[in-house]
Design a protein around this motif. Structure first.
Motif, PDB file in Angstrom:
ATOM      1  N   ARG A 122       0.863  -1.285  -0.062  1.00  0.00           N
ATOM      2  CA  ARG A 122      -0.027  -0.078  -0.091  1.00  0.00           C
ATOM      3  C   ARG A 122       0.787   1.075  -0.151  1.00  0.00           C
ATOM      4  O   ARG A 122       1.929   1.363   0.679  1.00  0.00           O
ATOM      5  CB  ARG A 122      -0.857   0.197   1.307  1.00  0.00           C
ATOM      6  N   THR A 123       0.745   2.204  -0.839  1.00  0.00           N
ATOM      7  CA  THR A 123       1.118   3.468  -0.781  1.00  0.00           C
ATOM      8  C   THR A 123       0.279   4.717  -0.896  1.00  0.00           C
ATOM      9  O   THR A 123      -0.819   4.344  -1.200  1.00  0.00           O
ATOM     10  CB  THR A 123       2.083   3.663  -2.111  1.00  0.00           C
ATOM     11  N   GLU A 124       0.674   5.617  -0.362  1.00  0.00           N
ATOM     12  CA  GLU A 124      -0.202   6.975  -0.349  1.00  0.00           C
ATOM     13  C   GLU A 124      -0.307   7.487  -1.539  1.00  0.00           C
ATOM     14  O   GLU A 124       0.111   8.590  -2.092  1.00  0.00           O
ATOM     15  CB  GLU A 124       0.148   7.902   0.816  1.00  0.00           C
ATOM     16  N   THR A 125      -0.863   6.799  -2.798  1.00  0.00           N
ATOM     17  CA  THR A 125      -0.826   7.205  -4.052  1.00  0.00           C
ATOM     18  C   THR A 125      -2.268   7.014  -4.779  1.00  0.00           C
ATOM     19  O   THR A 125      -2.776   6.277  -4.345  1.00  0.00           O
ATOM     20  CB  THR A 125       0.257   6.700  -4.925  1.00  0.00           C
ATOM     21  N   GLY A 157      -4.997   3.873  -3.245  1.00  0.00           N
ATOM     22  CA  GLY A 157      -4.304   3.719  -1.706  1.00  0.00           C
ATOM     23  C   GLY A 157      -4.489   2.569  -1.286  1.00  0.00           C
ATOM     24  O   GLY A 157      -4.397   2.554  -0.033  1.00  0.00           O
ATOM     25  N   THR A 158      -5.209   1.611  -1.824  1.00  0.00           N
ATOM     26  CA  THR A 158      -5.638   0.638  -1.517  1.00  0.00           C
ATOM     27  C   THR A 158      -4.412  -0.737  -1.182  1.00  0.00           C
ATOM     28  O   THR A 158      -3.279  -0.471  -2.051  1.00  0.00           O
ATOM     29  CB  THR A 158      -6.633  -0.621  -1.829  1.00  0.00           C
ATOM     30  N   SER A 159      -4.490  -1.411  -0.315  1.00  0.00           N
ATOM     31  CA  SER A 159      -3.525  -2.743  -0.138  1.00  0.00           C
ATOM     32  C   SER A 159      -3.740  -3.340  -1.216  1.00  0.00           C
ATOM     33  O   SER A 159      -4.918  -3.947  -1.613  1.00  0.00           O
ATOM     34  CB  SER A 159      -3.810  -3.280   1.214  1.00  0.00           C
ATOM     35  N   HIS A 160      -2.889  -3.917  -2.021  1.00  0.00           N
ATOM     36  CA  HIS A 160      -2.991  -4.614  -3.391  1.00  0.00           C
ATOM     37  C   HIS A 160      -1.690  -5.523  -3.688  1.00  0.00           C
ATOM     38  O   HIS A 160      -0.548  -4.939  -3.316  1.00  0.00           O
ATOM     39  CB  HIS A 160      -3.628  -3.750  -4.621  1.00  0.00           C
ATOM     40  N   PHE A 181      -3.694  10.306   2.652  1.00  0.00           N
ATOM     41  CA  PHE A 181      -4.905   9.688   3.030  1.00  0.00           C
ATOM     42  C   PHE A 181      -5.588  10.659   4.015  1.00  0.00           C
ATOM     43  O   PHE A 181      -5.101  11.329   4.558  1.00  0.00           O
ATOM     44  CB  PHE A 181      -4.503   8.405   4.140  1.00  0.00           C
ATOM     45  N   ALA A 182      -6.899  10.615   3.825  1.00  0.00           N
ATOM     46  CA  ALA A 182      -7.828  11.417   4.689  1.00  0.00           C
ATOM     47  C   ALA A 182      -7.508  10.878   6.217  1.00  0.00           C
ATOM     48  O   ALA A 182      -7.339   9.889   6.339  1.00  0.00           O
ATOM     49  CB  ALA A 182      -9.125  11.261   4.281  1.00  0.00           C
ATOM     50  N   PRO A 183      -7.542  11.850   7.142  1.00  0.00           N
ATOM     51  CA  PRO A 183      -7.397  11.449   8.482  1.00  0.00           C
ATOM     52  C   PRO A 183      -8.270  10.382   9.283  1.00  0.00           C
ATOM     53  O   PRO A 183      -7.656   9.525   9.676  1.00  0.00           O
ATOM     54  CB  PRO A 183      -7.631  12.927   9.234  1.00  0.00           C
ATOM     55  N   LEU A 185      -9.427   7.881   7.275  1.00  0.00           N
ATOM     56  CA  LEU A 185      -8.981   6.571   6.773  1.00  0.00           C
ATOM     57  C   LEU A 185      -7.496   6.326   7.323  1.00  0.00           C
ATOM     58  O   LEU A 185      -7.168   5.052   7.773  1.00  0.00           O
ATOM     59  CB  LEU A 185      -8.820   6.677   5.314  1.00  0.00           C
ATOM     60  N   ALA A 186      -6.635   7.258   7.346  1.00  0.00           N
ATOM     61  CA  ALA A 186      -5.321   6.772   7.993  1.00  0.00           C
ATOM     62  C   ALA A 186      -5.416   6.245   9.361  1.00  0.00           C
ATOM     63  O   ALA A 186      -4.719   5.669   9.816  1.00  0.00           O
ATOM     64  CB  ALA A 186      -4.418   8.231   8.025  1.00  0.00           C
ATOM     65  N   ALA A 187      -6.500   6.874  10.273  1.00  0.00           N
ATOM     66  CA  ALA A 187      -6.489   6.281  11.611  1.00  0.00           C
ATOM     67  C   ALA A 187      -7.017   4.744  11.532  1.00  0.00           C
ATOM     68  O   ALA A 187      -6.571   4.183  12.289  1.00  0.00           O
ATOM     69  CB  ALA A 187      -7.743   7.319  12.276  1.00  0.00           C
ATOM     70  N   LEU A 188      -7.785   4.310  10.698  1.00  0.00           N
ATOM     71  CA  LEU A 188      -8.007   2.981  10.350  1.00  0.00           C
ATOM     72  C   LEU A 188      -6.479   2.067  10.503  1.00  0.00           C
ATOM     73  O   LEU A 188      -6.567   1.200  11.013  1.00  0.00           O
ATOM     74  CB  LEU A 188      -9.061   2.640   9.492  1.00  0.00           C
ATOM     75  N   PHE A 189      -5.850   2.591   9.704  1.00  0.00           N
ATOM     76  CA  PHE A 189      -4.322   1.729   9.282  1.00  0.00           C
ATOM     77  C   PHE A 189      -3.663   1.693  10.591  1.00  0.00           C
ATOM     78  O   PHE A 189      -3.174   0.820  11.180  1.00  0.00           O
ATOM     79  CB  PHE A 189      -3.971   2.402   8.375  1.00  0.00           C
ATOM     80  N   GLU A 190      -3.572   2.788  11.292  1.00  0.00           N
ATOM     81  CA  GLU A 190      -3.046   3.053  12.604  1.00  0.00           C
ATOM     82  C   GLU A 190      -3.587   2.208  13.694  1.00  0.00           C
ATOM     83  O   GLU A 190      -2.619   1.735  14.559  1.00  0.00           O
ATOM     84  CB  GLU A 190      -2.861   4.543  13.153  1.00  0.00           C
TER      85      GLU A 190
END
Length: 195
Positions: A122-125, A157-160, A181-183, A185-190
């Motif tokens: 996953r990348t922030e792209t 930006g998905t895991s793939h 990432f929107a804050p 969405l980023a919080a879900l990953f953290e």
């Protein structure tokens, strides 16, 4: 390793008229011994938005390989993916991180962190991925999508992972654009809720 993509770069002469600055094989070809047969060529890169257009420009693809474009930047890349081997399917999470470290982004690897395939990342792209030739399987967290020549994926930006389950080489074109990432969405990953 020899290049495999012809690249024509345009620019301007001293009077502002359109000219060809270079016409030849794109020089930046990368491979990874941990992914035998895989090769990719960065065709062009940018480092700002908006892009400052000048009359001439030195080749921005030379230098170390990075998976992710520069901040506020873009990368256009063409890759050839070999039929997937048992070595890839059975790769350990440690070896997966080595593969991504060789591409300049070990943190992108999802192996050992919920990824269903050793090369999940996953990348922030936002990535525009076009199947130029052959077929490929896009692997997401809970589903697979079969793709053939002419199909386009907008990867946000998905895991793939990309898995070539055919017996022929697949050629892909990628346009990678830096993102954030929107804050929420980023919080879900953290927090470990998202993969």
């Amino acid at each position: 390793m020899t290049g495999f993509v012809r690249r024509v770069v345009t620019g301007h002469d001293k009077d502002g008229r359109a000219v060809v600055l270079s016409d030849g094989i794109a020089p930046n070809v990368k491979s990874n011994p941990l992914r035998p047969g895989h090769r990719s060529s960065d065709i062009w890169k940018t480092k700002a938005m908006p892009i400052v257009l000048t009359a001439d420009e030195s080749d921005p693809t030379l230098g170390p390989r990075t998976l992710h474009p520069a901040p506020m930047g873009t990368t256009i890349r063409i890759a050839e993916l070999q039929p997937e081997s048992a070595d890839i399917r059975n790769m350990t999470p440690e070896k997966s991180r080595e593969v991504f470290a060789a591409m300049g982004n070990a943190e992108a690897a999802m192996a050992g962190r919920g990824g269903r395939h050793p090369l999940m990342h996953r990348t922030e792209t936002i990535d525009y991925a076009v199947v130029l030739d052959g077929e490929i399987t896009l692997i997401l967290d809970d589903e697979d999508v079969q793709l053939k020549a002419g199909d386009v994926v907008i990867q946000r930006g998905t895991s793939h992972a990309w898995s070539n389950r055919s017996d022929k080489v697949c050629r892909m074109l990628y346009v990678l654009i830096d993102g954030r990432f929107a804050p929420e969405l980023a919080a879900l990953f953290e927090d470990g809720e998202g993969r």
